[in-house]
Write a protein that holds these residues in place. Sequence first.
Motif, PDB file in Angstrom:
ATOM      1  N   LEU A  91       1.132  -1.351  -0.309  1.00 26.34           N
ATOM      2  CA  LEU A  91       0.178  -0.248  -0.093  1.00 26.34           C
ATOM      3  C   LEU A  91       1.010   1.447  -0.223  1.00 26.34           C
ATOM      4  O   LEU A  91       0.593   2.374  -0.695  1.00 26.34           O
ATOM      5  CB  LEU A  91      -0.713   0.135   1.268  1.00 26.34           C
ATOM      6  CG  LEU A  91      -2.027  -0.704   1.679  1.00 26.34           C
ATOM      7  CD1 LEU A  91      -2.632  -1.019   2.574  1.00 26.34           C
ATOM      8  CD2 LEU A  91      -2.531  -0.681  -0.082  1.00 26.34           C
ATOM      9  N   GLU A  92       1.715   0.684   0.692  1.00 22.03           N
ATOM     10  CA  GLU A  92       2.595   2.238   0.664  1.00 22.03           C
ATOM     11  C   GLU A  92       3.222   2.601  -1.047  1.00 22.03           C
ATOM     12  O   GLU A  92       3.708   4.051  -0.788  1.00 22.03           O
ATOM     13  CB  GLU A  92       4.074   2.082   1.746  1.00 22.03           C
ATOM     14  CG  GLU A  92       3.783   2.106   3.442  1.00 22.03           C
ATOM     15  CD  GLU A  92       4.958   2.493   4.208  1.00 22.03           C
ATOM     16  OE1 GLU A  92       6.274   1.601   3.551  1.00 22.03           O
ATOM     17  OE2 GLU A  92       4.510   2.142   5.331  1.00 22.03           O
ATOM     18  N   TRP A  99      -6.515  -1.264   4.009  1.00 23.99           N
ATOM     19  CA  TRP A  99      -7.150  -2.268   2.759  1.00 23.99           C
ATOM     20  C   TRP A  99      -8.359  -2.055   2.892  1.00 23.99           C
ATOM     21  O   TRP A  99      -9.287  -1.876   2.599  1.00 23.99           O
ATOM     22  CB  TRP A  99      -6.284  -3.884   2.758  1.00 23.99           C
ATOM     23  CG  TRP A  99      -5.341  -4.114   2.724  1.00 23.99           C
ATOM     24  CD1 TRP A  99      -4.081  -4.315   2.214  1.00 23.99           C
ATOM     25  CD2 TRP A  99      -4.734  -4.095   0.671  1.00 23.99           C
ATOM     26  NE1 TRP A  99      -3.134  -4.723   1.630  1.00 23.99           N
ATOM     27  CE2 TRP A  99      -3.520  -4.636   0.073  1.00 23.99           C
ATOM     28  CE3 TRP A  99      -5.757  -4.361  -0.722  1.00 23.99           C
ATOM     29  CZ2 TRP A  99      -2.456  -5.006  -0.957  1.00 23.99           C
ATOM     30  CZ3 TRP A  99      -5.013  -4.523  -2.136  1.00 23.99           C
ATOM     31  CH2 TRP A  99      -3.701  -4.851  -1.681  1.00 23.99           C
ATOM     32  N   SER A 100      -8.919  -2.169   4.107  1.00 25.78           N
ATOM     33  CA  SER A 100     -10.685  -2.294   4.166  1.00 25.78           C
ATOM     34  C   SER A 100     -10.657  -0.577   4.572  1.00 25.78           C
ATOM     35  O   SER A 100     -12.169  -0.821   4.063  1.00 25.78           O
ATOM     36  CB  SER A 100     -10.282  -2.528   5.833  1.00 25.78           C
ATOM     37  OG  SER A 100      -9.922  -1.721   7.161  1.00 25.78           O
ATOM     38  N   GLU A 101     -10.187   0.170   3.442  1.00 25.20           N
ATOM     39  CA  GLU A 101     -10.538   1.646   3.340  1.00 25.20           C
ATOM     40  C   GLU A 101     -10.490   1.865   2.341  1.00 25.20           C
ATOM     41  O   GLU A 101     -11.125   3.212   2.157  1.00 25.20           O
ATOM     42  CB  GLU A 101      -9.641   2.770   4.700  1.00 25.20           C
ATOM     43  CG  GLU A 101      -9.173   2.535   5.685  1.00 25.20           C
ATOM     44  CD  GLU A 101      -8.747   3.248   6.709  1.00 25.20           C
ATOM     45  OE1 GLU A 101      -7.893   4.034   6.068  1.00 25.20           O
ATOM     46  OE2 GLU A 101      -8.310   3.345   7.953  1.00 25.20           O
ATOM     47  N   GLN A 159      -9.525   2.571  -6.299  1.00 28.11           N
ATOM     48  CA  GLN A 159      -8.154   1.991  -4.709  1.00 28.11           C
ATOM     49  C   GLN A 159      -7.403   0.592  -5.192  1.00 28.11           C
ATOM     50  O   GLN A 159      -6.514   0.256  -5.039  1.00 28.11           O
ATOM     51  CB  GLN A 159      -8.087   3.229  -4.208  1.00 28.11           C
ATOM     52  CG  GLN A 159      -8.772   4.227  -3.666  1.00 28.11           C
ATOM     53  CD  GLN A 159      -9.082   5.317  -2.170  1.00 28.11           C
ATOM     54  OE1 GLN A 159      -9.437   4.657  -1.699  1.00 28.11           O
ATOM     55  NE2 GLN A 159      -8.471   6.422  -1.890  1.00 28.11           N
ATOM     56  N   GLU A 160      -8.925  -0.082  -4.521  1.00 27.23           N
ATOM     57  CA  GLU A 160      -8.416  -1.873  -4.464  1.00 27.23           C
ATOM     58  C   GLU A 160      -7.665  -2.160  -5.762  1.00 27.23           C
ATOM     59  O   GLU A 160      -6.835  -3.164  -5.498  1.00 27.23           O
ATOM     60  CB  GLU A 160      -9.288  -2.122  -3.647  1.00 27.23           C
ATOM     61  CG  GLU A 160      -9.659  -3.208  -3.817  1.00 27.23           C
ATOM     62  CD  GLU A 160     -10.551  -4.339  -3.327  1.00 27.23           C
ATOM     63  OE1 GLU A 160     -10.585  -5.748  -3.437  1.00 27.23           O
ATOM     64  OE2 GLU A 160     -11.619  -3.396  -2.654  1.00 27.23           O
ATOM     65  N   ARG A 161      -8.105  -1.343  -6.889  1.00 30.51           N
ATOM     66  CA  ARG A 161      -7.970  -1.614  -8.182  1.00 30.51           C
ATOM     67  C   ARG A 161      -6.084  -1.199  -8.319  1.00 30.51           C
ATOM     68  O   ARG A 161      -5.472  -2.092  -8.824  1.00 30.51           O
ATOM     69  CB  ARG A 161      -8.817  -1.256  -9.272  1.00 30.51           C
ATOM     70  CG  ARG A 161     -10.050  -2.788  -9.669  1.00 30.51           C
ATOM     71  CD  ARG A 161     -10.047  -2.241 -10.714  1.00 30.51           C
ATOM     72  NE  ARG A 161     -10.854  -0.344 -11.020  1.00 30.51           N
ATOM     73  CZ  ARG A 161     -12.565  -0.456 -11.009  1.00 30.51           C
ATOM     74  NH1 ARG A 161     -12.876  -1.233 -10.722  1.00 30.51           N
ATOM     75  NH2 ARG A 161     -12.856   0.433 -11.283  1.00 30.51           N
ATOM     76  N   ARG A 162      -5.980  -0.223  -8.316  1.00 30.60           N
ATOM     77  CA  ARG A 162      -4.818   0.152  -7.564  1.00 30.60           C
ATOM     78  C   ARG A 162      -3.768  -0.305  -6.813  1.00 30.60           C
ATOM     79  O   ARG A 162      -2.490  -0.853  -7.864  1.00 30.60           O
ATOM     80  CB  ARG A 162      -4.906   1.646  -7.360  1.00 30.60           C
ATOM     81  CG  ARG A 162      -3.540   2.474  -7.686  1.00 30.60           C
ATOM     82  CD  ARG A 162      -3.884   3.500  -7.436  1.00 30.60           C
ATOM     83  NE  ARG A 162      -2.328   4.550  -7.223  1.00 30.60           N
ATOM     84  CZ  ARG A 162      -1.926   5.835  -6.612  1.00 30.60           C
ATOM     85  NH1 ARG A 162      -3.065   6.189  -6.745  1.00 30.60           N
ATOM     86  NH2 ARG A 162      -1.179   6.427  -6.315  1.00 30.60           N
ATOM     87  N   ALA A 163      -4.174  -0.862  -5.525  1.00 30.32           N
ATOM     88  CA  ALA A 163      -3.579  -1.631  -4.653  1.00 30.32           C
ATOM     89  C   ALA A 163      -3.261  -2.922  -5.419  1.00 30.32           C
ATOM     90  O   ALA A 163      -2.174  -3.751  -5.463  1.00 30.32           O
ATOM     91  CB  ALA A 163      -4.333  -1.897  -3.493  1.00 30.32           C
ATOM     92  N   VAL A 164      -3.960  -3.301  -6.038  1.00 25.25           N
ATOM     93  CA  VAL A 164      -4.511  -4.727  -6.443  1.00 25.25           C
ATOM     94  C   VAL A 164      -3.138  -5.154  -7.403  1.00 25.25           C
ATOM     95  O   VAL A 164      -2.259  -5.606  -7.852  1.00 25.25           O
ATOM     96  CB  VAL A 164      -5.045  -5.929  -6.708  1.00 25.25           C
ATOM     97  CG1 VAL A 164      -5.448  -7.036  -7.358  1.00 25.25           C
ATOM     98  CG2 VAL A 164      -6.136  -6.011  -5.440  1.00 25.25           C
ATOM     99  N   ALA A 165      -2.768  -4.448  -8.409  1.00 21.50           N
ATOM    100  CA  ALA A 165      -2.892  -4.460  -9.383  1.00 21.50           C
ATOM    101  C   ALA A 165      -0.835  -3.844  -9.024  1.00 21.50           C
ATOM    102  O   ALA A 165       0.575  -4.564  -9.608  1.00 21.50           O
ATOM    103  CB  ALA A 165      -3.149  -3.127 -10.459  1.00 21.50           C
TER     104      ALA A 165
END
Length: 83
Positions: A40-41, A51-53, A58-64
Amino acid sequence: MTFLEGYDLGSSGALLDGFTEWLLDRKGEDSSFGWRVLVLEEAFPGSSVHWSELNEDQERRAVAQLFILLISFLKDRVGQPGE
C-alpha cells in the motif's frame, strides 16, 4: 488478497518467503510492517490507508501494484543461485 494468502499457506509459506524483506531492500529501509502495508505504501506514497478503507478504484490500483511487485519478486528469486 485472501487467495494469495491461502495459496501461500498451502505452500507452507514458500510462495511469499522473503517477499517482505525484498520489499524493504528495494526501499532501502527497515520497518516492522508486513508486505500488505508495504504494498500500500508503494501504491499510495505518502498516504496511510488500510486495505479495508479502499474504494473500488483504489483497490484495483493496490491489487495491480501487488501483482507488479510480486511478479518482480518471483523473477528475482528464480534468478538467484540455488533456486
